[in-house]
Enzyme design. Structure first.
Site, PDB file in Angstrom:
ATOM      1  N   ASP A   1       0.885  -1.170   0.000  1.00  0.00           N
ATOM      2  CA  ASP A   1       0.000   0.000   0.000  1.00  0.00           C
ATOM      3  C   ASP A   1       0.921   1.219   0.000  1.00  0.00           C
ATOM      4  O   ASP A   1       1.523   1.543   1.025  1.00  0.00           O
ATOM      5  CB  ASP A   1      -0.902  -0.032   1.240  1.00  0.00           C
ATOM      6  CG  ASP A   1      -1.738   1.244   1.381  1.00  0.00           C
ATOM      7  OD1 ASP A   1      -1.650   2.130   0.511  1.00  0.00           O
ATOM      8  OD2 ASP A   1      -2.480   1.344   2.386  1.00  0.00           O
TER       9      ASP A   1
ATOM     10  N   LYS B   1       2.561  11.140  -3.451  1.00  0.00           N
ATOM     11  CA  LYS B   1       1.495  10.497  -4.228  1.00  0.00           C
ATOM     12  C   LYS B   1       0.631  11.523  -4.966  1.00  0.00           C
ATOM     13  O   LYS B   1       0.097  11.243  -6.033  1.00  0.00           O
ATOM     14  CB  LYS B   1       0.635   9.676  -3.275  1.00  0.00           C
ATOM     15  CG  LYS B   1      -0.254   8.664  -3.940  1.00  0.00           C
ATOM     16  CD  LYS B   1      -0.906   7.823  -2.879  1.00  0.00           C
ATOM     17  CE  LYS B   1      -1.770   6.729  -3.483  1.00  0.00           C
ATOM     18  NZ  LYS B   1      -2.344   5.894  -2.403  1.00  0.00           N
TER      19      LYS B   1
ATOM     20  N   GLU C   1      -7.283   0.472  -4.565  1.00  0.00           N
ATOM     21  CA  GLU C   1      -7.293   0.391  -3.103  1.00  0.00           C
ATOM     22  C   GLU C   1      -8.640  -0.075  -2.534  1.00  0.00           C
ATOM     23  O   GLU C   1      -8.657  -0.980  -1.692  1.00  0.00           O
ATOM     24  CB  GLU C   1      -6.861   1.730  -2.504  1.00  0.00           C
ATOM     25  CG  GLU C   1      -5.351   1.902  -2.625  1.00  0.00           C
ATOM     26  CD  GLU C   1      -4.882   3.332  -2.617  1.00  0.00           C
ATOM     27  OE1 GLU C   1      -5.691   4.223  -2.311  1.00  0.00           O
ATOM     28  OE2 GLU C   1      -3.705   3.563  -2.932  1.00  0.00           O
TER      29      GLU C   1
ATOM     30  N   ASP D   1     -13.304   5.088   0.893  1.00  0.00           N
ATOM     31  CA  ASP D   1     -11.866   5.126   1.169  1.00  0.00           C
ATOM     32  C   ASP D   1     -11.371   6.575   1.110  1.00  0.00           C
ATOM     33  O   ASP D   1     -11.165   7.121   0.024  1.00  0.00           O
ATOM     34  CB  ASP D   1     -11.145   4.242   0.129  1.00  0.00           C
ATOM     35  CG  ASP D   1      -9.631   4.230   0.320  1.00  0.00           C
ATOM     36  OD1 ASP D   1      -9.125   4.922   1.224  1.00  0.00           O
ATOM     37  OD2 ASP D   1      -8.953   3.517  -0.444  1.00  0.00           O
TER      38      ASP D   1
END
Lengths: 613, 229
Positions: A12, A77, A180, A202
């Site tokens: 992750d 990210k 994800e 999420d």
């Protein structure tokens, strides 16, 4: 038993924290770092020195973020697969410098600038990935090559490619990119095997996804997905930062909107946000120098007022996902919360209201994605045979047509893999190449969509205008990554497709970075470690030398002479030896041999002190 | 492993309409093939010629009337055998074939699950006219659309939500009515004469207009929610 050489780890790669896990027949397990079994979160933070060499990673880098705002890199990210032009707003919130990469020609590739060095986001993410790879290798005691890496479901092709590039640069074979929320559903579904429709909400540090899945007999079928790649906990923090800056400016006429201070405010705001998840209010105190102190109490109500527009954006996305799956909230059997930002009470409350049920919170929202990624690794390695993920493409794919319109070839929420074929021709006699601008997005005009790059079809046999029929196949694979192939129908020739990514790296650049970074980063880290060890050793030696000078007469001669000799030898060793382990070992032994001297020195100082008063 | 031409040369074949061949028996384990692209006995994959129609590909009868749940079941069942994740450890060419076959199956399922696309596909199989050949719409449609569009514009200018709601309902029921008329035409498309097939195409072309009107009368969910960064 699983043969570790065949293992596929799950990673992750998060905005805030990253984790690595693996799965065996018993299920998924997190792999801990050097700090013990609970040390599973690796903060996605990299600390550089002023010359652009890697000093620290993870927790240590995060700890120094406030003192080193320009050289501490976080939230990478949010930069993945982006061009500079798109990041002007983002860059305002970052304490480090973001600018165009000097070596990528006409393409608009963003880079983080440290000193004279420029790092692309994949290179930076690769540093985090390499650390996780090494954690896994230490755990298994042998090399780990293959990994499943997760991305937000809403990541477009460029962002997915960038993530895969990061893996390659880190020396990993990225066997699969998994969404994800889908990975989270996999971890959730392990615990309950009955048929159900599940919504995965999420909300991470920088991205938001809502995915709706149908779980049945081990098949995890994504019905629809929606979200926002620029919405997360970071944005919650920013509302607080902006509030403090504004109030301080009004009250003290001090402008705190500078990188160094923003970094301090960022850390503070994050802490306040977390406290407000458990408490109704939190005190805020910021020293402004010269005795000026900004003080206030922030209540949860105030905080919720600030973040309501952001939370409502996630709720709107939930509505769009339901509509795309032709579902209503009543069809949802369970809502699973993923991502650290779902700890915020307002988020939980609104999600419960919208879906008419309390969300499922038994899973750790920060770990569930890595556990799911590990499960997907086990599925791919053949360890788990009875499970399968069926995902969809989050965005429509199309091409720019005459007049700047977006002509849709593959709609959003289409099951992957999927493909579309389109025939192109030439406009001029003897034309041997055709350029196609490939787009992703839901808007009508090409300029409002995201250009993935220009595809240059060449090798078309020269023919009169309009005669060649070039059949181009756009295939989105199970990773959500686009593959383009082309064939001229009349001659049967396979036209070559040259892709110039709008914001990404070329294959050659990735290969070069993979070669260089492995060597350099190792050297950088090793060099820094050595410098740290030498500095510590010299510090200890200086301390011992001073004591020896002042209190050496308290020792018997043989001991004094032996210490003096050791000291001289270690001084020389500190210059010549490059092995940190040897230096550390010698330093510890030397420090033990000076214990008696230190005790005598302390006793003597106390006597001197009492004699003086 | 027998991929590509070798498997086709040795298998038993089913003749399709255009005389192309589809294997019906697995060359590896000799089991009967329920689907032309995979042996559910030994997981051997077969490249399927482009000429194989979507109904044959999914092992369904070539009909308009179709059980969506059954199709969904077929699609999940097939995925267990042909999804590329099932071939992660296989050679590159096998993985590529699994990806391509999965894409074809997913495309076929998307077309057949949508009643309008399914009817259009059946019409194409029956010999058309295709959407490219016949662009017309039923006689009264354009006038009707024009009137409705004006009413939508006016209601929007007045911010008259109730009127917009009413228009949406009207358009929705008109759309449903058109779809109801499409069903029998599509069911009989294969045996229908040119006149009926043309009528089917006109009605299919009309669906786009109804869909556009529905979109126009519905507030754009994307406009405020996804500002460009």
């Amino acid at each position: 038993m699983t043969d570790p050489s065949d293992i596929i780890v799950g990673i992750d790669l998060g905005t805030t924290n990253s984790l690595v896990a693996y799965a065996d027949e018993a299920g998924p397990h997190l792999i801990a770092g050097p700090g013990g079994p609970d040390d599973v979160l690796l903060p996605s933070v990299i600390g550089f020195d002023d010359q652009g060499r890697v000093r620290t990673l993870g927790r240590e880098a995060r700890a120094h973020a406030v003192e080193r705002p320009l050289t501490t890199v976080y939230s990478v990210k949010r930069l993945m697969g982006k061009g500079c032009a798109e990041l002007t707003d983002e860059a305002r919130h970052l304490s480090y410098r973001v600018g165009p990469h000097p070596a990528t020609g006409e393409r608009d590739v963003a880079a983080v600038l440290i000193g004279a060095q420029a790092f692309t986001p994949p290179e930076l993410s690769a540093l985090i990935l390499r650390e996780l790879k090494e954690r896994a290798e230490r755990h298994f005691g042998r090399p780990v090559q293959r990994a499943v890496i997760t991305v937000p479901a809403q990541f477009d092709d460029a962002q997915r490619q960038a993530t895969r590039d990061a893996g390659v640069i880190a020396g990993l074979d990225v066997v699969r990119i998994v969404n994800e929320p889908t990975a989270a559903a996999l971890a959730y579904g392990l615990q309950r095997r009955e048929r159900a429709t599940v919504a995965v909400y999420d909300l991470g540090g920088g991205t938001f996804d809502i995915s709706i899945l149908r779980l049945e007999g081990g098949v995890f079928e994504v019905k629809a997905t929606n979200g926002d790649t620029h919405l997360g906990g970071d944005d919650f923090d920013r509302t607080l930062i902006d509030l403090f800056i504004q109030e301080i400016r009004a009250e003290f006429d001090v402008d705190l909107n500078v990188p160094t201070i923003r970094q301090q405010l960022r850390t503070l705001s994050e802490q306040i946000k977390m406290r407000l998840s458990d408490q109704e209010s939190a005190p805020v105190e910021i020293a402004l120098g010269r005795g000026r102190v900004y003080r206030r109490t922030l209540t949860r109500d105030e905080f919720e007022g600030l973040i309501t527009p952001l939370v409502e954006r996630t709720i709107a996305a939930c509505g769009r996902a339901l509509a795309a799956g032709r579902l209503t909230p009543a069809d949802i059997d369970q809502v699973v919360l993923v991502g650290g930002s779902t700890r915020v009470p307002l988020v939980r409350r609104r999600v419960a209201e919208v879906f008419g049920r309390s969300p499922y919170t038994a899973l750790n929202p920060e770990q569930v994605v890595a556990l799911g990624a590990a499960m997907q690794g086990a599925i791919l390695a053949g360890v788990q045979q009875d499970m399968l993920l069926l995902d969809v493409t989050p965005l429509s794919l199309g091409i720019e047509t005459l007049g700047g319109a977006m002509s849709k070839l593959i709609p959003a929420n289409m099951r992957v893999p999927c493909q579309a074929t389109e025939t192109f021709t030439t406009f001029q006699d003897g034309q041997v190449n055709v350029r196609i601008n490939v787009l992703q997005g839901e808007r009508e005009l090409a300029k409002d969509c995201r250009s993935l790059g220009v595809f240059d079809l060449s090798g078309i046999p020269p023919m009169p205008a309009g005669i060649p029929k070039i059949e181009v196949t756009f295939l989105i694979d199970q990773n959500g990554i686009l593959n383009v192939s082309a064939r001229e129908q009349r001659s049967g020739k396979i036209a070559s497709v040259q892709i110039v990514p709008s914001h990404g790296l070329t294959r050659d650049e990735v290969r070069r970075m993979a070669r260089e970074s492995v060597q350099f980063a190792r050297q950088d880290m090793a060099a820094h470690h050595l410098i740290d060890v030498r500095t510590t050793l010299q510090f200890d030696l200086n301390k011992a030398e001073q004591m020896l000078r002042r209190f050496g007469h308290l020792l018997e001669t043989p001991e004094r002479e032996r210490l003096a000799a050791d000291l001289a030898e270690l001084r020389a060793l500190a210059e010549t030896c490059a092995d940190p382990a040897v230096l550390n070992g010698r330093r510890e032994r030397f420090n033990q041999s000076t214990v008696r001297l230190a005790e005598l020195a302390v006793a003597a100082s106390l006597r001197e002190d009492s004699a003086a008063t | 492993m027998g991929f590509g031409r070798t498997s086709q040369a040795a298998g038993e074949f089913l003749m399709t309409d255009d005389a192309r061949t589809v294997p019906t028996r697995c060359t590896e384990c000799e089991a009967h093939l329920d689907f032309p692209m995979v042996c559910t006995g030994c997981r051997q994959l077969y490249p399927v010629p482009e000429s194989v129609d979507y109904f044959t590909l999914l092992g369904l009868d070539r009909r308009y009337d179709l059980d969506e749940e059954q199709l969904h079941g077929v699609c999940l069942g097939l995925a267990r055998y042909i999804h590329p994740d099932r071939f992660a450890e296989a050679p590159e060419e096998v993985r590529r074939l699994a990806t391509r076959l999965s894409a074809e199956v997913n495309n076929a399922v998307a077309v057949l699950l949508d009643p309008v696309r399914r009817a259009s596909y059946l019409l194409d199989l029956a010999g058309g006219p295709t959407a490219g050949q016949e662009r017309g719409v039923p006689g009264e449609l354009l006038r009707e659309v024009l009137v409705l569009r004006e009413q939508i514009t006016e209601a929007k200018e007045r911010h008259d939500e109730a009127e917009l709601e009413r228009l949406r309902a009207t358009i929705g029921s008109q759309r449903e009515e058109n779809l109801r008329r499409i069903a029998p035409l599509a069911e009989g498309a294969c045996a229908a004469d040119a006149g009926h097939r043309r009528e089917l195409r006109l009605r299919l072309n009309a669906m786009k207009y109804w869909d556009n009107l529905l979109a126009e009368s519905t507030p754009d969910p994307l406009a405020p929610a996804t500002p460009k960064p």
